[in-house]
Each structure stands twice: as structure tokens, then as C-alpha cells.
Design an enzyme around this catalytic site. Sequence first.
Site, PDB file in Angstrom:
ATOM      1  N   SER A 135      37.409  39.044  26.407  1.00 33.98           N
ATOM      2  CA  SER A 135      37.111  40.257  27.242  1.00 33.98           C
ATOM      3  C   SER A 135      36.929  41.214  26.058  1.00 33.98           C
ATOM      4  CB  SER A 135      38.619  40.791  27.915  1.00 33.98           C
ATOM      5  OG  SER A 135      38.620  42.176  28.017  1.00 33.98           O
ATOM      6  N   TYR A 148      47.445  42.343  27.859  1.00 31.67           N
ATOM      7  CA  TYR A 148      46.430  41.641  27.998  1.00 31.67           C
ATOM      8  C   TYR A 148      45.681  41.652  26.736  1.00 31.67           C
ATOM      9  CZ  TYR A 148      41.636  40.584  30.229  1.00 31.67           C
ATOM     10  OH  TYR A 148      40.646  39.880  30.809  1.00 31.67           O
TER      11      TYR A 148
HETATM   12  N1  LIG Z   1      37.500  41.092  35.901  1.00 30.80           N
HETATM   13  C1  LIG Z   1      37.439  41.528  34.879  1.00 30.80           C
HETATM   14  O1  LIG Z   1      37.257  42.928  34.631  1.00 30.80           O
HETATM   15  C2  LIG Z   1      37.205  40.795  33.590  1.00 30.80           C
HETATM   16  C3  LIG Z   1      36.861  41.767  32.377  1.00 30.80           C
HETATM   17  C4  LIG Z   1      36.564  40.735  31.105  1.00 30.80           C
HETATM   18  C5  LIG Z   1      37.297  39.593  31.035  1.00 30.80           C
HETATM   19  N2  LIG Z   1      37.587  39.036  32.288  1.00 30.80           N
HETATM   20  C6  LIG Z   1      38.094  37.386  31.954  1.00 30.80           C
HETATM   21  O2  LIG Z   1      37.559  36.544  32.866  1.00 30.80           O
HETATM   22  C7  LIG Z   1      38.092  35.691  33.351  1.00 30.80           C
HETATM   23  C8  LIG Z   1      37.849  35.557  34.921  1.00 30.80           C
HETATM   24  O3  LIG Z   1      38.331  36.585  35.597  1.00 30.80           O
HETATM   25  P1  LIG Z   1      38.096  37.119  36.832  1.00 30.80           P
HETATM   26  O4  LIG Z   1      37.847  38.568  36.687  1.00 30.80           O
HETATM   27  O5  LIG Z   1      37.267  36.061  37.534  1.00 30.80           O
HETATM   28  O6  LIG Z   1      39.373  37.115  37.575  1.00 30.80           O
HETATM   29  P2  LIG Z   1      40.220  36.273  39.073  1.00 30.80           P
HETATM   30  O7  LIG Z   1      39.239  36.816  40.258  1.00 30.80           O
HETATM   31  O8  LIG Z   1      41.492  37.054  38.875  1.00 30.80           O
HETATM   32  O9  LIG Z   1      40.178  34.852  38.642  1.00 30.80           O
HETATM   33  C9  LIG Z   1      41.094  34.207  37.834  1.00 30.80           C
HETATM   34  C10 LIG Z   1      41.062  32.955  37.981  1.00 30.80           C
HETATM   35  O10 LIG Z   1      41.647  32.353  36.867  1.00 30.80           O
HETATM   36  C11 LIG Z   1      42.501  31.395  37.614  1.00 30.80           C
HETATM   37  N3  LIG Z   1      43.846  31.165  37.005  1.00 30.80           N
HETATM   38  C12 LIG Z   1      45.001  32.066  36.531  1.00 30.80           C
HETATM   39  N4  LIG Z   1      45.880  31.709  35.865  1.00 30.80           N
HETATM   40  C13 LIG Z   1      45.629  30.175  35.941  1.00 30.80           C
HETATM   41  C14 LIG Z   1      46.248  28.898  35.363  1.00 30.80           C
HETATM   42  N5  LIG Z   1      47.432  29.167  34.865  1.00 30.80           N
HETATM   43  N6  LIG Z   1      45.638  27.748  35.352  1.00 30.80           N
HETATM   44  C15 LIG Z   1      44.446  27.569  35.812  1.00 30.80           C
HETATM   45  N7  LIG Z   1      43.885  28.857  36.433  1.00 30.80           N
HETATM   46  C16 LIG Z   1      44.487  30.060  36.596  1.00 30.80           C
HETATM   47  C17 LIG Z   1      43.035  31.969  38.885  1.00 30.80           C
HETATM   48  O11 LIG Z   1      43.159  30.855  39.720  1.00 30.80           O
HETATM   49  P3  LIG Z   1      44.050  31.052  40.974  1.00 30.80           P
HETATM   50  O12 LIG Z   1      43.133  31.267  42.207  1.00 30.80           O
HETATM   51  O13 LIG Z   1      44.737  29.629  41.100  1.00 30.80           O
HETATM   52  O14 LIG Z   1      44.892  32.123  40.691  1.00 30.80           O
HETATM   53  C18 LIG Z   1      41.143  32.380  39.264  1.00 30.80           C
HETATM   54  O15 LIG Z   1      40.597  31.311  39.454  1.00 30.80           O
HETATM   55  C19 LIG Z   1      39.420  35.973  33.001  1.00 30.80           C
HETATM   56  O16 LIG Z   1      39.622  35.098  31.606  1.00 30.80           O
HETATM   57  C20 LIG Z   1      39.615  37.367  32.727  1.00 30.80           C
HETATM   58  O17 LIG Z   1      40.393  37.765  31.504  1.00 30.80           O
HETATM   59  C21 LIG Z   1      37.766  39.513  33.358  1.00 30.80           C
END
Ligand SMILES: NC(=O)c1ccc[n+]([C@@H]2O[C@H](COP(=O)([O-])OP(=O)(O)OC[C@H]3O[C@@H](n4cnc5c(N)ncnc54)[C@H](OP(=O)(O)O)[C@@H]3O)[C@@H](O)[C@H]2O)c1
Length: 241
Positions: A135, A148
Site C-alpha cells: 500500500s 496498518y
Molecule cells: N482497499 C484499499 O484502499 C487498498 C489500498 C492499498 C492496498 N490495499 C491492499 O490490497 C489488498 C486487498 O485489499 P482489498 O481492498 O481488496 O480488501 P478487502 O476487500 O477487504 O479484501 C481482503 C481480502 O483479504 C482476505 N483476507 C484477510 N485476512 C486473511 C487471512 N488471514 N487469510 C486469507 N485471506 C485473508 C479476505 O478474505 P475473507 O473474505 O476471508 O475476509 C479478502 O479476500 C490488501 O492487502 C490491502 O491491504 C487495499
Amino acid sequence: MRLEGAVALVTGASRGIGLSLAEALAARGARHVYGTARKPDAFRRSATLDQARFTLLRMDVTDESSVADVALLTNDVTLLINNAGILSHGDILQADRTTIRSEIETNCLGLVNVVRHFAPAIARNGGGVIMNVLSVSALASAPNLGVYAASKAAAWAATQAMRATLAPKNIRVLAAFPGPVDTDMSRSLEVRKAAPMDVAEGLLTGIEAEQEEIFPDDMAKQTGGVWRSNPKMLMRQFALL
Ligand SMILES: NC(=O)c1ccc[n+]([C@@H]2O[C@H](COP(=O)([O-])OP(=O)(O)OC[C@H]3O[C@@H](n4cnc5c(N)ncnc54)[C@H](OP(=O)(O)O)[C@@H]3O)[C@@H](O)[C@H]2O)c1
């Protein structure tokens, strides 16, 4: 790396960026995509995902035995995308220790767990690419995202170490730094957010170009520019968020 014909595994593919990555990989001609989810029942059904080239597997990145089980089942992977992650809001000085531990456990140690179990097979398959979805918060910390940011900065440091260790095995380790993305994770953030599919496409374009640091969306590109030219200014800007 050519995505056409690659065999990819995406962690956290049940929803958000991970699901978009799985869809975009299949659309770009990946031979097979393994998507992992903690609860396969909660996987968001996707009309655009080519089901013939997709397998959903149960994996919790914090549970070493579940990671080991999936690694045994998927020995043909050449592209690993560590995408699973969690986020909490608030002041790091006020956060309870359980929250801090769980975020570091998932965002940093979980990612290391997965690489430990998958790197040997990728090496046996002739090498490949690992992309860690970090991120912009890994590069500078906003006060409301201190826990975070600490977990993602730790994952960034681990990424650099793994990059050096795995280079002789012909495995390239890339780091991705998205800005805010419109998913469940950022629901309460009132800022401009990129669409998950646009971010997924930006990430895959970065993988094809084997960019060591990938900035997939407009906010990320802007942040990356400041980080490269003046990291201290980036810290000052984020401190005001
Ligand atoms: N959204 C943003 O603004 C943003 C910005 C920068 C970076 N990111 C990064 O991008 C990545 C994806 O984020 P997103 O926005 O798509 O988030 P999201 O919609 O909340 O999805 C998170 C995903 O991670 C899985 N997960 C969480 N804990 C886990 C664990 N212990 N073992 C296996 N799977 C797990 C969740 O699975 P479950 O369905 O089982 O909970 C879900 O599939 C993350 O690493 C996040 O930090 C996000």
C-alpha cells in the site's frame, strides 16, 4: 513475465482487489488461476470469471498448516500474488495489542508464510514472479492508519529481503503500492478511490513489465513520484492526513 499461459495463485481472492485480479488474469490468458479464501462459501460469485480456468481453495495466511496444504495441491504455480490483507483505523498509541498483533500477523507474517511455502515450487518450475500487494501506507504513515502502515512497512522490508534471497532462484519479487481502492476495506474512508478492476489491470501491467515497484493507480503514481524524489516530503504530507 508473460501472463498468457502462466499459472497464478492469488490470496484473498474472495472479493475486492483479489477477485478483480483473478478475473483479469483469466481474461489475459493465464492457463490457470487458483484463488484462495478463508471461507470459500463467502466467495463473491463472478459472472466474468472464466470458471473453467479457476479453482477456489481454502487458505488462511496466518495458519501455516492451511498454507502448507494449498502449496501441496498447487505445485504448478509460476506467479504468486500475495493480496490478502486487513486494515484497522485509529491511533497506534490507542490501539489494543490484539489488533496490532493481528494486523502484523496477517499483512506481514502471513505474506512471509505464503512465500516460504510457495517459493520452492516456483523455483522447481523454472522460476517466476511473486508480487506482494502492499500500500502507499508502506512508504509513509498517516496518523489514523498507524497500525496498518506499520504492518505494511514491515512487509515492504520483508519484500526487499526476499527479493535478494530469491533472485538466484530466478524468482523476481515485486512490490505493489496501491492508493485508496473502492472495496470493503476502504468503505469508511472518505477520499477518492480507484476502481478495483482498474487497479488489478494496473498491477498486471506492472507484472508484465516486471517493475520492481508497481504504482497501479493515479494516486499511487503521484505518491510514488514524491517518494522517489523526496521521501521526507511524503512523510510530511501523510502526517497531515
Ligand atoms: N482497499 C484499499 O484502499 C487498498 C489500498 C492499498 C492496498 N490495499 C491492499 O490490497 C489488498 C486487498 O485489499 P482489498 O481492498 O481488496 O480488501 P478487502 O476487500 O477487504 O479484501 C481482503 C481480502 O483479504 C482476505 N483476507 C484477510 N485476512 C486473511 C487471512 N488471514 N487469510 C486469507 N485471506 C485473508 C479476505 O478474505 P475473507 O473474505 O476471508 O475476509 C479478502 O479476500 C490488501 O492487502 C490491502 O491491504 C487495499
